[in-house]
Scaffold this motif. Structure first.
Motif, PDB file in Angstrom:
ATOM      1  N   GLY A  41      41.167  49.443  33.370  1.00 49.13           N
ATOM      2  CA  GLY A  41      41.027  48.811  32.058  1.00 49.13           C
ATOM      3  C   GLY A  41      41.150  47.301  32.070  1.00 49.13           C
ATOM      4  N   CYS A  42      41.054  46.684  33.280  1.00 49.44           N
ATOM      5  CA  CYS A  42      41.257  45.227  33.350  1.00 49.44           C
ATOM      6  C   CYS A  42      39.955  44.451  33.208  1.00 49.44           C
ATOM      7  N   GLY A  43      38.814  45.162  33.169  1.00 48.88           N
ATOM      8  CA  GLY A  43      37.537  44.478  32.974  1.00 48.88           C
ATOM      9  C   GLY A  43      36.620  44.451  34.185  1.00 48.88           C
ATOM     10  N   LYS A  44      37.034  45.078  35.299  1.00 48.80           N
ATOM     11  CA  LYS A  44      36.213  45.039  36.526  1.00 48.80           C
ATOM     12  C   LYS A  44      34.813  45.626  36.302  1.00 48.80           C
ATOM     13  N   SER A  45      34.775  46.858  35.805  1.00 48.23           N
ATOM     14  CA  SER A  45      33.479  47.530  35.625  1.00 48.23           C
ATOM     15  C   SER A  45      32.671  46.873  34.523  1.00 48.23           C
ATOM     16  N   THR A  46      33.359  46.402  33.476  1.00 39.62           N
ATOM     17  CA  THR A  46      32.659  45.687  32.396  1.00 39.62           C
ATOM     18  C   THR A  46      31.992  44.435  32.968  1.00 39.62           C
ATOM     19  N   PHE A  47      32.730  43.698  33.796  1.00 42.94           N
ATOM     20  CA  PHE A  47      32.163  42.492  34.426  1.00 42.94           C
ATOM     21  C   PHE A  47      30.959  42.870  35.286  1.00 42.94           C
ATOM     22  N   LEU A  48      31.111  43.922  36.092  1.00 42.58           N
ATOM     23  CA  LEU A  48      30.015  44.357  36.975  1.00 42.58           C
ATOM     24  C   LEU A  48      28.755  44.635  36.147  1.00 42.58           C
ATOM     25  N   SER A 214      35.312  43.815  52.268  1.00 40.66           N
ATOM     26  CA  SER A 214      34.810  42.648  51.541  1.00 40.66           C
ATOM     27  C   SER A 214      35.086  41.327  52.247  1.00 40.66           C
ATOM     28  N   ASP A 215      34.246  40.345  51.941  1.00 33.64           N
ATOM     29  CA  ASP A 215      34.448  38.973  52.417  1.00 33.64           C
ATOM     30  C   ASP A 215      35.247  38.167  51.397  1.00 33.64           C
ATOM     31  N   TYR A 216      34.984  38.455  50.109  1.00 34.51           N
ATOM     32  CA  TYR A 216      35.655  37.767  49.000  1.00 34.51           C
ATOM     33  C   TYR A 216      36.250  38.817  48.068  1.00 34.51           C
ATOM     34  N   THR A 217      37.339  38.464  47.414  1.00 31.39           N
ATOM     35  CA  THR A 217      37.981  39.382  46.469  1.00 31.39           C
ATOM     36  C   THR A 217      38.308  38.638  45.178  1.00 31.39           C
ATOM     37  N   ALA A 218      38.028  39.321  44.056  1.00 31.22           N
ATOM     38  CA  ALA A 218      38.381  38.792  42.733  1.00 31.22           C
ATOM     39  C   ALA A 218      39.397  39.745  42.109  1.00 31.22           C
ATOM     40  N   PHE A 219      40.522  39.201  41.664  1.00 31.76           N
ATOM     41  CA  PHE A 219      41.564  40.010  41.019  1.00 31.76           C
ATOM     42  C   PHE A 219      41.493  39.794  39.505  1.00 31.76           C
ATOM     43  N   PHE A 220      41.227  40.889  38.802  1.00 27.25           N
ATOM     44  CA  PHE A 220      41.148  40.864  37.337  1.00 27.25           C
ATOM     45  C   PHE A 220      42.409  41.476  36.734  1.00 27.25           C
ATOM     46  N   TYR A 221      42.826  40.918  35.601  1.00 30.45           N
ATOM     47  CA  TYR A 221      43.953  41.510  34.867  1.00 30.45           C
ATOM     48  C   TYR A 221      43.779  41.208  33.383  1.00 30.45           C
ATOM     49  N   LEU A 222      43.787  42.266  32.570  1.00 30.83           N
ATOM     50  CA  LEU A 222      43.649  42.134  31.110  1.00 30.83           C
ATOM     51  C   LEU A 222      42.450  41.261  30.708  1.00 30.83           C
ATOM     52  N   GLY A 223      41.325  41.510  31.372  1.00 28.88           N
ATOM     53  CA  GLY A 223      40.090  40.820  31.005  1.00 28.88           C
ATOM     54  C   GLY A 223      39.945  39.414  31.544  1.00 28.88           C
TER      55      GLY A 223
END
Length: 252
Positions: A41-48, A214-223
């Motif tokens: 629910g942090c927005g990962k799939s929404t962003f994708l 992965s080569d790069y990682t993005a950490f999402f939290y609460l959108g």
């Protein structure tokens, strides 16, 4: 970092009045694998889904900011979402082959795009299945139903179907979460081999998987995008305490 294939500038997304993505600015490099991590629910799939306008299909969605692919804003009025999705392919969490033969599954996209020459279709199907590391298991069963294969094989058939329209970018929404460890390993190997030719963005709940592939990682939290950088640095020396707490299992 290599040249950015995708740039998001101040990207926000609302479901009705609910803010689901909050001012995401990020450069995603070409021909690398970028993992999106964070709690449910942090927005990962929404962003994708903003990256190939899949959110267009959801009612009451409003988007502000920009998503640039090769310098073009994909939310520009002139952009055809169908053509965009040829360039930006998607592999879903649950394998979703059509109830058709393997050949028909993989040939589906090229046919829609106007290719009907049988020899050409046969070459595309073979090439796509080879790239998806499933040719040896399917070459003698091309006219069998894709539904007759295991979950891991079905997912690779779906990846072949995505590759058949020659995308430049592949979005993967937890592509191995429903699979056993051996199938997961095969999918991870495949993802790693594909980055030579494609820009890949993968959503994963599995921290070890993000670290492995992965080569790069993005950490999402609460959108919000909390931190983005090289995977090795994110996992061994993150700049934000919140990132460290999530990676070490203190929350999430």
């Amino acid at each position: 970092m290599k040249e950015a294939k995708i740039k998001t500038n101040d990207l926000s997304l609302y479901y009705g009045n609910n803010l689901a993505l909050n001012s995401i600015t990020m450069d995603i490099p070409e021909k690398h694998i970028t993992a999106l991590i964070g709690p449910s629910g942090c927005g990962k799939s929404t962003f994708l889904r903003t990256l190939n306008r899949m959110n267009d299909l959801i009612p009451n969605v409003r988007i502000t900011g920009e998503v640039l692919v090769d310098g073009f804003n994909i939310y520009d009025k002139q952009v055809d979402a169908v053509n965009l999705r040829k360039k930006v392919g998607m592999v879903f969490q649950k394998s979703n082959p059509f109830a058709k033969s393997i050949f028909e599954n993989v040939a589906y996209g090229p046919k829609i795009n106007g290719i009907h020459n049988h020899k050409e279709l046969t070459e595309i199907v073979e090439r796509s299945l080879q790239r998806a590391a499933i040719w040896d298991e399917t070459k003698d069963r091309l006219h069998d139903s894709a539904l007759g294969f295991s979950g891991g094989q079905q997912q690779r058939i779906c990846i072949a179907r995505t590759l058949a329209v020659d995308p430049e970018i592949i979005l993967m929404d937890e592509p191995a979460s429903a699979l056993d460890p051996i199938s997961t390993f095969k999918i991870e190997e495949l993802i790693f081999s594909l980055k030579e030719n494609y820009t890949i963005i993968i959503v994963t709940h599995n921290m070890q998987q993000a670290a492995r592939v992965s080569d790069y990682t993005a950490f999402f939290y609460l959108g919000k995008l909390i931190e983005f950088g090289k995977t090795k640095k994110i996992f061994t020396d993150p700049e934000k305490k919140q990132t460290e707490d999530y990676i070490t299992g203190r929350f999430g």
